[in-house]
Structure formats: structure tokens, C-alpha cells
Write an enzyme that holds these catalytic residues in place. Structure first.
Site: not given
Length: 281
Positions: A178, A234
């Protein structure tokens, strides 16, 4: 003070008058599973706090997928479960401590540092054979008075001002794929904030799901020893929290959370986006 307590410690001290146990179980994509699991069984005396109902505000155009909650409402909730200035809060979940760390960070942000996460979480507690119950805890209302620490939180504009700033290091806590922009199943845009280093939050756990000791956490961040400021993010501001905790365990002091994180960053079309692994570039 350590921010992680052992299973043995909680078994021995869980009924102490000043200890407040909080069950933070929650699964993304199945938001009722945590509460359902709690109603089925939980650590005796534990109260349930929900990631999206209690530890987050409703999603809006900006602010990310899990914006910070209304602080007055959170303070009232904490008071209702017995958290006052003398309380020692122990939070647990069954997802490696990610959700429990969110509560840990919020309490720290509200000026309450007497809080820790349970090493190994609920899964380890049951595997070890410690007692569980489906009985609700005894209410013991208290008054929680927050003392907000704004210096440990950054907004999107404050992060933008720090891009390329000498001495400031950005840490992306998501999975490497990611971070690199190779896949993105949650947010509409893949990639990372330019200049960020990747430190997957689960690398702070052992293969058995236990919290790594401070010396091993320090090894994860050894290249940051000269950093003047560390900014952690995040996807939505939740799994960044265990990295904030790990950095503190490793001895870093000037650690800040970008709570909106990637999901907030990409809500502004003008914000720059990077892909690939910048540490290998």
C-alpha cells in the site's frame, strides 16, 4: 512507565480498585463484530469502547476515515466507565493492539498517561486459560478531566509545511504494497506522502503476536536516531498509533500523529502523491 502490560500482570491486578480494563475489539468491514464478541465473552470487569462510535467522529469530506472523536463526548464516556486521574487503564483487542493503541494515544493526547495495552491481547488471554465472562462490569462512574496536549497532533496543513524539512521524518505505517502504491483496497488513491519512510506497524510484533521489547523496537527505527521530529501516519490514523507507542518504547520523544493520515491527505486534490519505495531510490 511501560505502555505494555503482560497477561500475568493483568490477571494479578485486574481487580485492583484503580485499574480500568477496556475491550477495544473491532474489525474493519464488520463493525458489529467487536461488540458481538464482547457480549459473548470478555475479560472480567472490562468495559467495551467502540472504534467508530466512541473513538472516532463521523466521516466527513475531510479528516480521514476515522476522524478524532468529539473530546467532550469521549471524556464523558471515559468518566462513565470509571476513568479519573488516578485510574490505570489497560486496553486490549484481538488485532495486535491496533485498536487498543488508538485508545492509548487518545488518552495520552488528553493528558492521561496512566494507560497501557495488554500484550498479546484477548486471543492470548483466552489461549492461556485466564477467566472470561459474559457478565457486564460493575459501573463506577468518575469524573475525567482532559488536559489536551495539542503538540502531539498534526493537521494536514502542518504536515504539508513539513515536507522536505530537515530533521523531520514521516513514517507510513501501512503494509509495504500500500505504501508503494502497488495496491489499495481501502482508499480511492494509492501511494504515500512524498518523502515518507515505510515502517509496517505489525513489524512491532513477534511471530507469536507479542509486543517486541524496547531494544527490538529501537532496531526497527535505528536510522531515525538523529531525527528532530517524527510524524506518523497510516490509512486513517488508527494503525499509526501502535507505531507511535513503539517509538516511545524505543526512546523517541518528539513523536507526533497525523490523525487524518492517508485518507485525509488524498481528500485534497492538490496534495502531492508519491509511489514506489523511496528508501530504495
Amino acid at each position: 512507565m511501560s505502555h505494555v502490560v503482560s497477561q500475568e500482570w493483568l490477571f494479578e491486578h485486574g481487580t485492583d480498585d484503580h485499574v480500568v480494563i477496556v475491550d477495544c475489539r473491532f474489525a474493519l468491514g464488520n463493525p458489529t463484530s467487536g461488540r458481538t464478541g464482547y457480549d459473548t465473552d470478555h475479560i472480567p470487569g472490562a468495559f467495551y469502547i467502540d472504534l467508530e462510535e466512541d473513538l472516532s467522529a463521523p466521516k466527513a469530506a475531510h479528516g480521514g476515515r476515522h476522524p478524532l472523536p468529539n473530546l467532550d463526548e469521549l471524556a464523558a464516556k471515559l468518566g462513565r466507565i470509571g476513568v479519573d486521574s488516578d485510574a490505570f487503564v489497560v486496553a486490549y483487542d484481538d488485532q495486535g493492539g491496533a485498536m487498543a493503541s488508538r485508545l492509548w494515544w487518545l488518552l495520552t493526547y488528553l493528558g492521561h498517561e496512566r494507560v497501557a495495552i495488554l500484550d498479546g491481547g484477548y486471543t492470548k488471554w483466552k489461549e492461556t486459560g485466564y477467566p472470561v465472562t459474559d457478565e457486564p462490569p460493575v459501573e463506577r462512574a468518575a469524573e475525567f478531566r482532559p488536559h489536551v496536549r495539542p503538540e502531539i497532533l498534526l493537521s494536514v496543513d502542518e504536515v504539508k509545511q513539513r515536507l522536505g524539512r530537515p530533521g523531520t521524518v514521516l513514517i507510513d505505517s501501512r503494509e509495504p504494497r500500500r505504501y508503494e502504491g502497488l495496491e489499495e483496497a481501502i482508499d480511492p488513491v494509492a501511494g504515500h506522502i512524498p518523502g515518507a519512510k515505510n515502517r509496517f506497524w505489525k513489524d512491532g510484533l513477534t511471530a507469536e503476536g507479542l509486543w517486541r521489547p524496547a531494544s527490538e523496537q529501537a532496531e526497527r527505527f535505528t536510522d531515525l536516531k538523529d531525527a528532530e521530529e517524527i510524524v506518523v501516519y497510516c490509512g486513517s490514523g488508527v494503525t499509526a498509533c501502535p507505531n507511535v507507542l513503539a517509538l516511545q518504547q524505543a526512546g523517541f520523544t518528539n513523536v507526533k500523529l497525523y490523525a487524518g493520515s492517508w485518507s485525509d491527505w488524498i481528500s485534497y486534490e492538490e496534495n502531492p502523491i508519491a509511489t514506489g519505495n523511496e528508501e530504495r531510490a
